[in-house]
Design a protein around this motif. Structure first.
Motif, PDB file in Angstrom:
ATOM      1  N   GLY A  98     -47.963 -10.199 -94.300  1.00  0.00           N
ATOM      2  CA  GLY A  98     -48.344 -10.465 -95.756  1.00  0.00           C
ATOM      3  C   GLY A  98     -47.263 -11.405 -96.401  1.00  0.00           C
ATOM      4  O   GLY A  98     -47.767 -11.402 -97.622  1.00  0.00           O
ATOM      5  N   THR A  99     -46.581 -11.911 -95.953  1.00  0.00           N
ATOM      6  CA  THR A  99     -45.722 -12.857 -96.637  1.00  0.00           C
ATOM      7  C   THR A  99     -45.692 -14.252 -96.760  1.00  0.00           C
ATOM      8  O   THR A  99     -44.930 -15.047 -97.223  1.00  0.00           O
ATOM      9  CB  THR A  99     -44.190 -12.491 -96.323  1.00  0.00           C
ATOM     10  N   LEU A 100     -46.986 -14.693 -95.999  1.00  0.00           N
ATOM     11  CA  LEU A 100     -47.188 -16.117 -95.728  1.00  0.00           C
ATOM     12  C   LEU A 100     -47.588 -16.663 -97.094  1.00  0.00           C
ATOM     13  O   LEU A 100     -48.739 -16.060 -97.861  1.00  0.00           O
ATOM     14  CB  LEU A 100     -48.478 -16.280 -94.867  1.00  0.00           C
ATOM     15  N   THR A 101     -47.337 -17.745 -97.388  1.00  0.00           N
ATOM     16  CA  THR A 101     -47.576 -18.547 -98.809  1.00  0.00           C
ATOM     17  C   THR A 101     -47.940 -19.825 -98.239  1.00  0.00           C
ATOM     18  O   THR A 101     -47.692 -20.444 -97.009  1.00  0.00           O
ATOM     19  CB  THR A 101     -46.567 -18.375 -99.810  1.00  0.00           C
ATOM     20  N   ILE A 102     -48.560 -20.641 -99.173  1.00  0.00           N
ATOM     21  CA  ILE A 102     -48.969 -22.036 -98.844  1.00  0.00           C
ATOM     22  C   ILE A 102     -47.624 -22.957 -98.450  1.00  0.00           C
ATOM     23  O   ILE A 102     -47.729 -23.811 -97.890  1.00  0.00           O
ATOM     24  CB  ILE A 102     -49.847 -22.751-100.214  1.00  0.00           C
TER      25      ILE A 102
END
Length: 424
Positions: A98-102
Motif C-alpha cells: 500500500g505504499t505505491l504512489t504516482i
C-alpha cells in the motif's frame, strides 16, 4: 499454399526468447496505466506515464547502442531483462504494502524504459545478424506478430481481468516471465552475438565516449534516412499526443469498465496481427515505399476518425485500423533500416534514430494531456489531422523508398543460409 524456405534455427531461438520478454512487456504496459488511473484522475499526470516511458529514449538510446555494438548482444538482452525482473518485484512489493504512489510508479516506469532501450536495440541488431536481407521483412513480421499476440491478445485481457482481483497476480507473473527471458537469452546461438562483424570494425580500439556521434553522422550523411528520420519523428509526436490520455478517454466519456480495458485492447491487437501477417506481402506486391506511404495516411485518418466520432465502436474501429497501419509501417521501415545500416553500426544508428523519434514523443504526450483537459476526444482529432497533413506532403518521398533486398550496405559477412522448408 506456398512452400517457403525457413528462417533457420537461430531465428527460432531468438523468436522464442523474444516471446517471453514480450509477455512481460505486455503485462507491464497494461498494468501501468491502470495503476496510474487508480492513483490519479489528472490527464496530465496520466500522460506523464506515457512520457516517462519514452523519455529514456532521449537520454539513453545512444549509450545503449554503443554498448550493444561493443559487447555480446546476448549479454545485453540478459542484462536488460534481469533489471526488469527486479523492477517487477519492487513494483509488486510497493503495491502489496500500500505504499505505491504516482511518483514511485513514475520512477519504476523510467528505469524500466531505460533498460528497454538496451533490450530493443539488441533484439533489432540481432535479426540482421542471423537473417539475410531478402528475409528481413518476413522475419520482422513474425517477431512483430509474436509480440502483438502475447502483449495484447494474451497479456492484455489477462492483466486487466486479474487486476480487478489483485494487482499482485499480474505483477508477480511479470517478474517470472522476465526471469525466464534472461535464461533464454543465454541459450541463443553464437550468431546472435554480432561478433561475425568484429573482423570488419575497429571499435574496440576507440574510446566509447567518441562513438556518441557515429549514428548521427551515418544518418545525416544519407539523404533518404535523414528525411525519413525527421518525418517519422513528426508523425510519432502526433500519434503520442493523440493517444496520451487514451485510458481516460475509454474509461471516462466512452464508459468502458476497467475490467474490460484489456479486452478492448484486443481490437488493436487484431489489427496489429493482421498488419504483421500482410506487411511482407504488401511490401512485395506494392513495393515497400508505396506500402509505407499508404500505411502512414491510413493511420492518420484512423486517429482522426476516433476523435471525430467519440463513441466506443468508432474508437474501436479506429484503433483496429491505426494499429494495422502502424504495424505495417514499423515492419517495413525497420527492415529498410536494417538493410541500409552496416552490421557494426546497428546499435548506434538504431539508438540515435530512437533518441530523436521516441525521445520527442514525451513532448507529444504532454501536449496531448494538456489538450485532453479541454476534451478527451480532441487529442485524437488534432493529432490525426496533423499526421494526415504530413502523410500527404511526404507521400511521394515515401513511394520512392526501395525494397530491403535492393540495398547494399557494404557488409560482406552474410548470415548463414536458412535451412528447412516451412508452409506459410
Amino acid at each position: 499454399m506456398v512452400s517457403r524456405r525457413g528462417l533457420g534455427g537461430a531465428f527460432s531461438n531468438l523468436f522464442t526468447a523474444n516471446l517471453a520478454s514480450s509477455l512481460g512487456d505486455g503485462i507491464a504496459r497494461t498494468a501501468a496505466p491502470l495503476l496510474a488511473a487508480r492513483l490519479t484522475h489528472d490527464p496530465v499526470l496520466i500522460a506523464g506515464v506515457a512520457a516517462l516511458a519514452l523519455l529514456p529514449w532521449l537520454l539513453f538510446a545512444i549509450p545503449s547502442g554503443i554498448l550493444i555494438d561493443r559487447i555480446d548482444r546476448r549479454r545485453a538482452l540478459a542484462l536488460a531483462n534481469t533489471v526488469r525482473t527486479v523492477l517487477a518485484v519492487a513494483l509488486a512489493v510497493l503495491a502489496g504494502t500500500g505504499t505505491l504512489t504516482i511518483w514511485w510508479l513514475y520512477l519504476v516506469i523510467f528505469v524500466y524504459g531505460t533498460f528497454e532501450t538496451l533490450y530493443d536495440g539488441a533484439i533489432r541488431a540481432v535479426v540482421p545478424s542471423i537473417v539475410g536481407r531478402a528475409d528481413l521483412a518476413r522475419a520482422n513480421s513474425r517477431i512483430e506478430a509474436g509480440e502483438l499476440v502475447v502483449q495484447n491478445l494474451l497479456s492484455g485481457p489477462f492483466t486487466s481481468a486479474l487486476f480487478a482481483i489483485s494487482v499482485l497476480i499480474p505483477l508477480g507473473t511479470n517478474a517470472l516471465v522476465f526471469a525466464v527471458a534472461v535464461v533464454l537469452a543465454f541459450l541463443l546461438p553464437k550468431a546472435a552475438s554480432g561478433r561475425q562483424f568484429a573482423a570488419t570494425r575497429d571499435e574496440p580500439t576507440v574510446a566509447w565516449y567518441r562513438q556518441f556521434v557515429d549514428g548521427f553522422r551515418f544518418i545525416v550523411a544519407n539523404r533518404m534516412l535523414r528525411t525519413l528520420w525527421f518525418f517519422s519523428t513528426f508523425v510519432g509526436i502526433c500519434v503520442s499526443a493523440a493517444t496520451a490520455s487514451f485510458v481516460l478517454y475509454l474509461l471516462g466519456p466512452l464508459g468502458l469498465p476497467e475490467a474490460l480495458y484489456g479486452v478492448f485492447l484486443l481490437t488493436g491487437a487484431a489489427g496489429g496481427v493482421l498488419g504483421a501477417a500482410l506487411a511482407s506481402r504488401l511490401g512485395s506486391w506494392l513495393g515497400a515505399g508505396l506500402a509505407m506511404a499508404i500505411a502512414t495516411l491510413l493511420d492518420a485518418l484512423a486517429l482522426l476518425f476516433a476523435g471525430v466520432v467519440p463513441v466506443l465502436w468508432a474508437v474501436g474501429l479506429g484503433f483496429f485500423v491505426s494499429t494495422f497501419a502502424v504495424t505495417v509501417w514499423n515492419i517495413l521501415v525497420m527492415s529498410l533500416r536494417q538493410s541500409i545500416i552496416p552490421g557494426r553500426l546497428l546499435g548506434r544508428v538504431h539508438g540515435t534514430w530512437r533518441t530523436l523519434l521516441w525521445g520527442s514523443m514525451p513532448v507529444g504526450s504532454i501536449i496531448g494531456g494538456l489538450i485532453g483537459r479541454v476534451d478527451l476526444a480532441l487529442p485524437f482529432t488534432i493529432g490525426g489531422a496533423a499526421s494526415a497533413l504530413a502523410a500527404v506532403v511526404f507521400f511521394r518521398f515515401l513511394m520512392s523508398l526501395p525494397n530491403p533486398e535492393n540495398v547494399d550496405n557494404g557488409d560482406r559477412i552474410e548470415p548463414a543460409p536458412t535451412e528447412g522448408l516451412l508452409l506459410d
